[in-house]
Design a protein around this motif. Structure first.
Motif, PDB file in Angstrom:
ATOM      1  N   ALA A 172       9.746 102.927 -61.822  1.00 20.24           N
ATOM      2  CA  ALA A 172       8.959 103.530 -62.907  1.00 20.24           C
ATOM      3  C   ALA A 172       7.578 103.943 -62.406  1.00 20.24           C
ATOM      4  CB  ALA A 172       8.828 102.529 -64.056  1.00 20.24           C
ATOM      5  N   GLN A 173       7.020 103.104 -61.521  1.00 19.06           N
ATOM      6  CA  GLN A 173       5.687 103.414 -61.002  1.00 19.06           C
ATOM      7  C   GLN A 173       5.706 104.693 -60.149  1.00 19.06           C
ATOM      8  OE1 GLN A 173       3.774 100.586 -58.278  1.00 19.06           O
ATOM      9  NE2 GLN A 173       1.938 100.788 -59.523  1.00 19.06           N
ATOM     10  N   LEU A 174       6.763 104.851 -59.360  1.00 18.40           N
ATOM     11  CA  LEU A 174       6.874 106.079 -58.552  1.00 18.40           C
ATOM     12  C   LEU A 174       6.988 107.296 -59.467  1.00 18.40           C
ATOM     13  CD1 LEU A 174       9.291 104.955 -55.701  1.00 18.40           C
ATOM     14  CD2 LEU A 174       6.824 105.274 -55.544  1.00 18.40           C
ATOM     15  N   GLY A 175       7.749 107.152 -60.561  1.00 24.03           N
ATOM     16  CA  GLY A 175       7.874 108.245 -61.527  1.00 24.03           C
ATOM     17  C   GLY A 175       6.511 108.600 -62.116  1.00 24.03           C
ATOM     18  N   GLU A 176       5.766 107.572 -62.494  1.00 19.78           N
ATOM     19  CA  GLU A 176       4.422 107.797 -63.054  1.00 19.78           C
ATOM     20  C   GLU A 176       3.515 108.500 -62.033  1.00 19.78           C
ATOM     21  OE1 GLU A 176       2.340 104.155 -63.928  1.00 19.78           O
ATOM     22  OE2 GLU A 176       0.475 105.243 -64.415  1.00 19.78           O
ATOM     23  N   MET A 177       3.586 108.036 -60.786  1.00 19.36           N
ATOM     24  CA  MET A 177       2.751 108.646 -59.742  1.00 19.36           C
ATOM     25  C   MET A 177       3.104 110.119 -59.544  1.00 19.36           C
ATOM     26  SD  MET A 177       2.861 105.525 -56.974  1.00 19.36           S
ATOM     27  CE  MET A 177       2.426 106.570 -55.583  1.00 19.36           C
ATOM     28  N   CYS A 178       4.411 110.406 -59.563  1.00 21.06           N
ATOM     29  CA  CYS A 178       4.848 111.790 -59.347  1.00 21.06           C
ATOM     30  C   CYS A 178       4.363 112.670 -60.508  1.00 21.06           C
ATOM     31  CB  CYS A 178       6.365 111.831 -59.201  1.00 21.06           C
ATOM     32  SG  CYS A 178       6.952 113.305 -58.372  1.00 21.06           S
ATOM     33  N   GLY A 179       4.355 112.101 -61.718  1.00 21.05           N
ATOM     34  CA  GLY A 179       3.806 112.815 -62.869  1.00 21.05           C
ATOM     35  C   GLY A 179       2.313 113.111 -62.678  1.00 21.05           C
ATOM     36  N   LEU A 180       1.592 112.141 -62.128  1.00 26.68           N
ATOM     37  CA  LEU A 180       0.156 112.359 -61.881  1.00 26.68           C
ATOM     38  C   LEU A 180      -0.070 113.454 -60.838  1.00 26.68           C
ATOM     39  CD1 LEU A 180      -1.208 108.669 -61.805  1.00 26.68           C
ATOM     40  CD2 LEU A 180      -1.544 110.382 -63.614  1.00 26.68           C
ATOM     41  N   THR A 210      10.474 117.849 -61.771  1.00 23.05           N
ATOM     42  CA  THR A 210      11.887 117.541 -61.528  1.00 23.05           C
ATOM     43  C   THR A 210      12.007 116.315 -60.623  1.00 23.05           C
ATOM     44  OG1 THR A 210      12.375 119.899 -61.700  1.00 23.05           O
ATOM     45  CG2 THR A 210      14.096 118.523 -60.759  1.00 23.05           C
ATOM     46  N   ALA A 211      11.146 116.252 -59.590  1.00 19.33           N
ATOM     47  CA  ALA A 211      11.167 115.077 -58.706  1.00 19.33           C
ATOM     48  C   ALA A 211      10.877 113.811 -59.514  1.00 19.33           C
ATOM     49  CB  ALA A 211      10.148 115.245 -57.580  1.00 19.33           C
ATOM     50  N   GLN A 212       9.927 113.926 -60.444  1.00 15.71           N
ATOM     51  CA  GLN A 212       9.612 112.783 -61.314  1.00 15.71           C
ATOM     52  C   GLN A 212      10.852 112.346 -62.112  1.00 15.71           C
ATOM     53  OE1 GLN A 212       6.871 113.751 -64.488  1.00 15.71           O
ATOM     54  NE2 GLN A 212       6.443 111.596 -64.960  1.00 15.71           N
ATOM     55  N   GLU A 213      11.541 113.338 -62.691  1.00 11.36           N
ATOM     56  CA  GLU A 213      12.751 113.023 -63.462  1.00 11.36           C
ATOM     57  C   GLU A 213      13.807 112.313 -62.615  1.00 11.36           C
ATOM     58  OE1 GLU A 213      12.343 117.089 -65.956  1.00 11.36           O
ATOM     59  OE2 GLU A 213      14.382 116.545 -65.389  1.00 11.36           O
ATOM     60  N   VAL A 214      14.028 112.829 -61.390  1.00 11.86           N
ATOM     61  CA  VAL A 214      15.099 112.224 -60.589  1.00 11.86           C
ATOM     62  C   VAL A 214      14.700 110.839 -60.075  1.00 11.86           C
ATOM     63  CG1 VAL A 214      16.074 114.467 -59.959  1.00 11.86           C
ATOM     64  CG2 VAL A 214      14.554 113.316 -58.368  1.00 11.86           C
ATOM     65  N   LEU A 215      13.399 110.603 -59.933  1.00 12.33           N
ATOM     66  CA  LEU A 215      12.962 109.250 -59.550  1.00 12.33           C
ATOM     67  C   LEU A 215      13.298 108.251 -60.648  1.00 12.33           C
ATOM     68  CD1 LEU A 215       9.496 109.932 -57.875  1.00 12.33           C
ATOM     69  CD2 LEU A 215      11.494 108.888 -56.787  1.00 12.33           C
ATOM     70  N   ILE A 216      13.250 108.719 -61.897  1.00  8.67           N
ATOM     71  CA  ILE A 216      13.529 107.826 -63.023  1.00  8.67           C
ATOM     72  C   ILE A 216      15.037 107.748 -63.307  1.00  8.67           C
ATOM     73  CG2 ILE A 216      13.152 107.527 -65.510  1.00  8.67           C
ATOM     74  CD1 ILE A 216      10.304 108.836 -64.933  1.00  8.67           C
ATOM     75  N   SER A 217      15.710 108.911 -63.227  1.00  5.68           N
ATOM     76  CA  SER A 217      17.146 108.948 -63.596  1.00  5.68           C
ATOM     77  C   SER A 217      18.064 108.635 -62.422  1.00  5.68           C
ATOM     78  CB  SER A 217      17.502 110.339 -64.128  1.00  5.68           C
ATOM     79  OG  SER A 217      17.406 111.295 -63.069  1.00  5.68           O
ATOM     80  N   ASN A 218      17.526 108.760 -61.168  1.00 10.56           N
ATOM     81  CA  ASN A 218      18.371 108.652 -59.967  1.00 10.56           C
ATOM     82  C   ASN A 218      19.538 109.637 -59.985  1.00 10.56           C
ATOM     83  OD1 ASN A 218      16.964 106.504 -58.614  1.00 10.56           O
ATOM     84  ND2 ASN A 218      17.696 105.183 -60.261  1.00 10.56           N
ATOM     85  N   ASP A 219      19.340 110.776 -60.608  1.00 13.23           N
ATOM     86  CA  ASP A 219      20.381 111.806 -60.691  1.00 13.23           C
ATOM     87  C   ASP A 219      20.433 112.574 -59.365  1.00 13.23           C
ATOM     88  OD1 ASP A 219      21.763 114.173 -61.115  1.00 13.23           O
ATOM     89  OD2 ASP A 219      21.002 114.474 -63.156  1.00 13.23           O
ATOM     90  N   SER A 220      21.401 112.215 -58.520  1.00 15.34           N
ATOM     91  CA  SER A 220      21.398 112.793 -57.176  1.00 15.34           C
ATOM     92  C   SER A 220      21.826 114.263 -57.180  1.00 15.34           C
ATOM     93  CB  SER A 220      22.245 111.966 -56.211  1.00 15.34           C
ATOM     94  OG  SER A 220      23.562 111.896 -56.673  1.00 15.34           O
TER      95      SER A 220
END
Lengths: 219, 219
Positions: free
Chosen positions: A14-22, A134-144
């Motif tokens: 979740a933290q990586l997702g937040e960082m990617c959003g920032l 999109t990178a943020q989304e895939v970090l959270i969803s792990n949608d490969s």
């Protein structure tokens, strides 16, 4: 114990997702600052970067703690090691947004961009920010599946980057050397920002499949 | 078992040293190719990069294996996680040498550098290669004192980089836009190459002391 472990692992994602959003926000604001010669916004991007650096150090500490205390294997191990790469990619994306903002600040009150390249940068900025989201989304969803499509989306950024060089070099550039240097470096910052987003997608695919990520042709 | 483990850990350190030596060689050859407009040498740098990419993947696999099989803690854990960062830094250094070589190849049979910046690039190239050789030494010796001095040595590269921009922007550049764009990007490649060498030094200090590395002011 394992529950606390899985909570921390999930927090790391979740933290990586937040960082990617920032990082996406940073490039969005940096692009507006560039297009509008907005000094306040440029300075905000520069000041905000400290938060991303702090989060990046925190996620590395978290990864080290998980490795030390839990001795993860297989998928979890790949995920944690992947988080170390991803965190470095995101911090670099933030630094590239700061570079864009710094050029806006340096040229203020003028706009760093001559009129003929404004549309190119608006397009490149919008696509780069979309890649980061999109990178943020895939970090959270792990949608490969979605992660692997980042590379294709990056092709449009590369095409716009090549178009910029056509304007700079092949045509008769009338806006002077200083402006040409700014435009060349700015183009490079957007291209690298997008490359890091693609790299994050590649890591997510790696974590899902266990195959070593193949590297994009040198950009 | 522990003996095999320590052998693999020691092999990993030696491999990073070897890789850093290859990155130094790549930038040394790329600089000669740039200064002498030597197409054969430029192409060799570009072709040789595959070897560095292979070694980088191999060192990451080795790090993953050590983490999975041995559950290292404390100093060893920091060393292995550090190797993941260092390997990425070295691969990037090699990619930047390829960028320099690619500009030489693109401008061949002309030299990409106007006469007035040749001395700057000879100086920047020599200092960047020296930084990479020092990084290679500290990867092998783990000499954290020497590692921390890399940052000071990098100041000279940054100074030369700023001088280039003075030539490009503040003075009356007579060599055209195409050449200014090449010089600006080339300057950036050398500066980033040197930054990665400094980052390697910072990692070696981190491994020795356990303190989180502080990041250099944004470059």
């Amino acid at each position: 114990m394992r529950t606390a472990y899985h909570q921390e692992l999930s927090r790391l994602g979740a933290q990586l997702g937040e960082m990617c959003g920032l990082a996406a926000d940073a490039m969005e604001h940096a692009t507006t600052a560039l297009l509008e010669a907005d000094l306040t916004l440029a300075e905000q991007v520069i000041a905000d970067h400290d938060q991303l650096k702090t989060l990046s150090q925190r996620s590395e500490s978290s990864a080290l703690r998980l490795l030390a205390l839990q001795a993860p294997v297989a998928g979890d191990l790949r995920k944690i090691v992947g988080s170390i790469h991803v965190s470095a990619d995101i911090e670099r994306m933030g630094a590239l947004a700061v570079h864009v903002a710094s050029i806006s600040r340096l040229r203020h009150p003028d706009c760093a961009l001559p009129d003929e390249v404004r549309a190119s940068f608006a397009e490149m900025g919008s696509r780069a920010v979309k890649l980061a989201r999109t990178a943020q989304e895939v970090l959270i969803s792990n949608d490969s599946g979605k992660a692997s499509r980042l590379e294709t989306e990056d092709d449009a950024v590369d095409a716009e980057h090549r178009h910029l060089f056509t304007l700079l070099i092949d045509r008769n550039w009338q806006d002077g050397v200083c402006s040409a240097v700014d435009v060349a470096l700015l183009g490079r910052y957007y291209e690298r920002f997008a490359d890091h987003a693609v790299e994050i997608g590649r890591r997510v695919v790696f974590e899902a499949t266990g195959g070593l990520p193949t590297h994009k042709q040198l950009a």
